[in-house]
Design an enzyme around this catalytic site. Structure first.
Site, short mmCIF file in Angstrom:
data_model
loop_
_atom_site.label_atom_id
_atom_site.label_comp_id
_atom_site.label_asym_id
_atom_site.label_seq_id
_atom_site.Cartn_x
_atom_site.Cartn_y
_atom_site.Cartn_z
N THR A 127 38.61 38.06 43.48
CA THR A 127 37.68 39.19 43.38
C THR A 127 37.87 40.22 44.49
OG1 THR A 127 36.12 37.49 42.75
CG2 THR A 127 35.25 39.70 42.97
N PHE A 416 35.26 30.31 40.93
CA PHE A 416 35.92 30.38 42.24
C PHE A 416 36.35 31.81 42.60
CE2 PHE A 416 38.21 27.17 39.49
CZ PHE A 416 37.18 26.25 39.47
N CYS A 417 35.52 32.79 42.34
CA CYS A 417 35.85 34.18 42.67
C CYS A 417 37.16 34.63 42.05
CB CYS A 417 35.96 34.40 44.18
SG CYS A 417 34.47 34.08 45.07
N ASN A 418 37.50 34.13 40.89
CA ASN A 418 38.72 34.59 40.24
C ASN A 418 38.43 34.73 38.75
OD1 ASN A 418 41.28 34.91 39.07
ND2 ASN A 418 42.24 33.83 40.77
#
Ligand SMILES: *Cc1c(COP(=O)(O)O)cnc(C)c1O
Length: 859
Positions: A127, A416-418
């Site tokens: 992100t 996971f921020c992806n």
């Protein structure tokens, strides 16, 4: 003794384990979130700081020299030196990315309209990279995103014929910044980093041409190495990205808040659009005129303000500790050794998960990988997956998370921020992602399934301190909770590397024997046979339970009890608070359930009992100004501060003794503290005691009995009453049918009317035996299985009032209960109530429950 690693010797692994004894039996598998620091690291940092004087490097030459040495050490770690790269300290990867974005000169000159440069990024970035879009947009830059497949294809196609040099005339019209991760933080896939030459030669131009009419030739690569460098060797003498960003806590576990941007000296000029300056970044600045000259030394230009010099000093010890702890087994290099050790652990898990099947032969695991662990150059030490039930439905990640917590296993769940990788692997379109958002799903919440589709996954990532024992612990938990199989440890060879001459060709034998899991014989099959007690017919209130001290044992009422403004009187009016001001719960200290409170209304005291200690009493209502007023946090997310009174030293010591935790205090909620029930914030406001969710929790005994019959675990030996206790309900009812309470809208108990506020979401608290404080897997596993991953059991109620307008607030045991499913029911019920009960002056609770119930049911 079992094999701990097939790279590092058992003795060494045991020595490493001594550095992490603080973990106890906790199994930590979120190395990609943050790695753990070894104990010796903190000791040597402390010693250094205690014995030396470090002050502001702008003041002190000695401190400044230390920092310069550490820059040198960092460059050495990446096998380069200051003639090639510069180290800029930042607060972490995210700030490094932002700094490059802000400073990067996209267009050759400000007035350029056509060739304003481009930002090209892989969709599967973290992100923090996606955020660069906003900076680029402001600079009028073309923004191009490439899919995982297109990116790899473009690079591969050109590996064969890398001669797509663009024509000279197009050169130098604008600059392109390409950002991609060296290793995906989603599933550990390693993107090619040895292709920088062909990227610079313009191999991706072909791809971007599809999107834009012009050709852009000045390629710069910003490598997001945050995930990669934590368990891999980045050799900057071999690959030379223009910019590399990283965070040190991902490599060493400590310090946090410190990262670096490595800038290739020959590419530094393109970063000349930095605007802000501050601290020591200028050679001259005039305060009354717009005039400043930034410093010449590269890092001095970028490091605004005073560096976190103590954290940087700590870095020296980070490198030392690593050198001390980790042997150089592979290629005479520490990071290569870590890389192979962790890769093998992940591969072992990957192989086992891939072979995990349900009894009916269906796969139990969906893996979200982009490589199959055959080549360490393409895969790091991360395994990402979801679990499937025997009937083919998904198990949500938050359900998994609850059971992992119970087994003391830490993994990461969600996206996971992806979001790019998450979306690609979960096969969700942009529309679906937006729909999920509309349906209430946000990053980081626990809505794990929407319409049966997962919104995230489970990520396991290994660090150098992990061993095969950790893989076994995780597999044991998965087998027990989700596959109903006994886990059999695979046989592992202590060193199964076949070394050939070239280190790049290290081969492995797959560590898992295929047959072992497929032929797994010992499924737990015997059904738990619960003795069915004969049901008494009719729906009645069979028990009232209070939990005077939040998270402690129950006080069961067998006659009657008064309903107060916030629930039952004296229900959850006290709480135990730690020295940091945060409330202690059973989740952290299971012994709490063995503190048994009793309320004595005549003597006006609450007495606490605990095995082995003399009982102790506190007044029900603190008198005078003897008691200190305090405010404290009700939960670790301190969203609501609660007002209360401290109950004094004597009881505080008694509780600290019982729970074996120092500095605990007993706090009574102040009567002026009018907490409002969260869920109903919009409609009628209800007051809440210290309970987390609602005023009352109703549990249907028939549903508990039904659940007990479903539990197949032979080790689970609760009787019905014990099982009921685990749900910590206030209102326990007896009726014939199970599960019907989930459809109620209102319920009338005697003359008291309640509104149903929804189902109660469960956590691992129900796995604590309320007699002994022991943790078990059940009943959470069966609840999640039976309710398709929804961990709900019991319904929340809030008090409306008496149906007859009476001021009587007493609720009696054995009172009949009338559930209301829709509003028609309620008016009919009220008519009936007035006509038959009030007209004849017969109070319901005075009738025999059977007879009364017939009235209620036939009406
Ligand atoms: C962790 C991580 C980041 C973000 O790092 P911060 O330390 O949170 O700034 C960015 N990219 C990747 C690949 C990561 O793993």
């Amino acid at each position: 003794m079992s094999t701990l690693s097939n790279i590092i010797e058992n003795d060494t692994m045991e020595k490493i384990a001594l550095e992490f004894i603080r973990l106890g039996d906790r199994c930590y598998l979120d190395n990609a979130g943050a790695t753990l620091y070894p104990q010796c690291l903190l000791k040597s940092i402390n010693e250094d700081l205690l014995n030396n004087i470090y002050v502001n490097p702008h003041t002190d030459k000695y401190t400044q020299d230390c920092l310069e040495q550490i820059r040198y050490r960092i460059l050495t770690h990446f096998n380069t030196d200051s003639s090639n790269y510069s180290v800029v300290f930042t607060s972490g990867t995210t700030q490094s990315l932002k700094l490059v974005g802000e400073s990067f000169k996209f267009a050759m000159d400000k007035n350029e309209v056509l060739n304003c440069g481009s930002l090209v990024y892989l969709r599967d970035n973290h992100t923090s990279v996606l955020g660069l879009r906003e900076i680029a947009a402001e600079k009028n830059v073309d923004i191009i995103h490439i899919s995982h497949e297109d990116f790899l294809e473009t690079l591969n196609a050109n590996e064969v014929s890398p001669s797509t040099n663009c024509r000279e005339e197009y050169k130098n019209k604008g600059n392109t910044l390409l950002v991609y991760p060296a290793q995906s933080n989603f599933n550990g896939y390693k993107y090619p980093i040895d292709c920088l030459k062909i990227i610079k030669e313009g191999c991706i131009n072909q791809y971007t041409k599809k999107h834009l009419s012009k050709i852009n030739c000045n390629w710069y690569v910003l490598l997001d190495a945050a995930c990669y460098v934590s368990t891999n060797k980045l050799d900057l003498s071999i690959v030379q990205p223009d910019f590399v960003c990283l965070s040190f806590y991902k490599v060493f576990g400590y310090p946090t808040g410190l990262g670096a941007l490595l800038i290739r000296n020959s590419s530094a000029d393109v970063l000349n659009h930095k605007k802000y300056f501050g601290g020591g970044t200028v050679d001259i600045v005039l305060s009354s005129e717009d005039f400043h000259v930034k410093r010449k030394t590269l890092h001095e230009r970028f490091e605004d303000g005073t560096l976190p010099f103590l954290s940087i000093v700590a870095l020296k010890h980070c490198f030392d500790a690593m050198t001390k702890l980790i042997p150089k087994v592979i290629n005479n290099d520490i990071m290569e050794t870590i890389s192979h050790h962790t890769f093998n652990l992940a591969k072992d898990l990957y192989c086992q998960l891939g072979k995990l099947h349900h009894k009916n032969g269906d796969k139990a695991v969906v893996l979200y990988m982009d490589s199959d662990f055959t080549d360490i150059r393409k895969q790091g030490a991360i395994v990402t997956f979801n679990l499937m039930r025997e009937d083919g439905t998904f198990i949500g990640y938050s359900e998994f998370q609850h059971l992992a917590d119970l087994f003391n296993i830490t993994v990461r769940t969600g996206c996971f921020c992806n979001s790019g990788s998450c979306q690609r692997h979960l096969k969700a379109s942009n529309e679906e992602m937006k729909d999920m958002y509309k349906a209430g799903h946000k990053c980081g919440d626990d809505i794990d399934l929407i319409d049966g589709k997962p919104t995230g996954a489970i990520r396991v990532s290994f660090g150098y301190y992990n061993t095969y024992n950790d893989v076994d612990k995780l597999m044991t938990m998965i087998c027990r909770c989700f596959v109903r199989a006994n886990y059999k440890k695979p046989k592992r060879l202590s060193n199964n590397i076949i070394m050939s001459k070239s280190p790049n060709h290290i081969k492995y034998i797959c560590t898992v024997d295929d047959k072992q899991i497929a032929n797994e014989p010992a499924y737990i099959d015997e059904k738990y046979t619960a003795a069915h007690t004969v049901l008494t017919s009719g729906t009645v209130l069979s028990q009232i339970a209070l939990f005077p001290v939040k998270s402690c044992g129950a006080f069961k009422i067998t006659t009657s009890w008064k309903i107060g403004r916030k629930g039952f009187e004296y229900d959850r009016e006290w709480m135990i608070v730690k020295d940091n001001g945060v409330c202690l719960t059973q989740k952290q200290n299971t012994r709490m359930c063995m503190i048994r409170p009793k309320i004595d209304l005549k003597r006006k005291v609450m007495t606490l009992y605990f095995k082995g200690l003399a009982p102790i009493s506190v007044p029900l209502d603190p008198v005078g100004n003897k008691h200190k007023e305090v405010t404290f946090c009700q939960s670790k997310v301190c969203t609501d501060l609660v007002k209360g009174y401290d109950c004094g030293d004597e009881v505080a010591n008694w509780i600290s003794n019982a729970l074996e935790v120092s500095y605990l205090r007993l706090i009574k909620q102040a009567s002026i503290d009018n907490r409002i029930q969260k869920r109903n914030a919009n409609d009628d406001k209800k007051l809440l005691s210290l309970s987390n969710q609602a005023q009352f929790l109703l549990i249907n005994k028939a549903t508990v009995r039904w659940l007990n019959d479903k539990i197949q675990e032979s080790l689970f030996t609760d009787d019905i009453d014990q099982l009921i206790d685990r749900f910590r309900g206030n209102i326990i009812i007896t009726m014939d049918e199970e599960l019907v309470e989930r459809h109620w809208q209102r319920v009338i108990i005697g003359r008291h009317e309640f509104k149903v506020d929804g189902e109660c979401r469960r956590c691992q608290m129900v796995c604590i035996d309320q007699q002994t404080g022991e943790k078990t897997v059940e009943p959470l596993r069966t609840i999640s299985e039976q309710f398709a991953g929804k961990l709900c059991f019991g319904i929340y109620l809030s008090y409306i009032g008496t149906v007859d307008g009476s001021t009587d607030r007493i609720m009696k045991i054995n009172t009949p209960i009338k559930p209301i499913i829709n509003d028609d029911d309620i008016s009919r019920f009220k008519d009936w109530f007035y006509l038959y009960f009030l007209g004849n002056c017969v109070c319901p609770s005075e009738m025999s429950s059977n007879k009364q119930n017939n009235y209620l049911m036939t009406n």
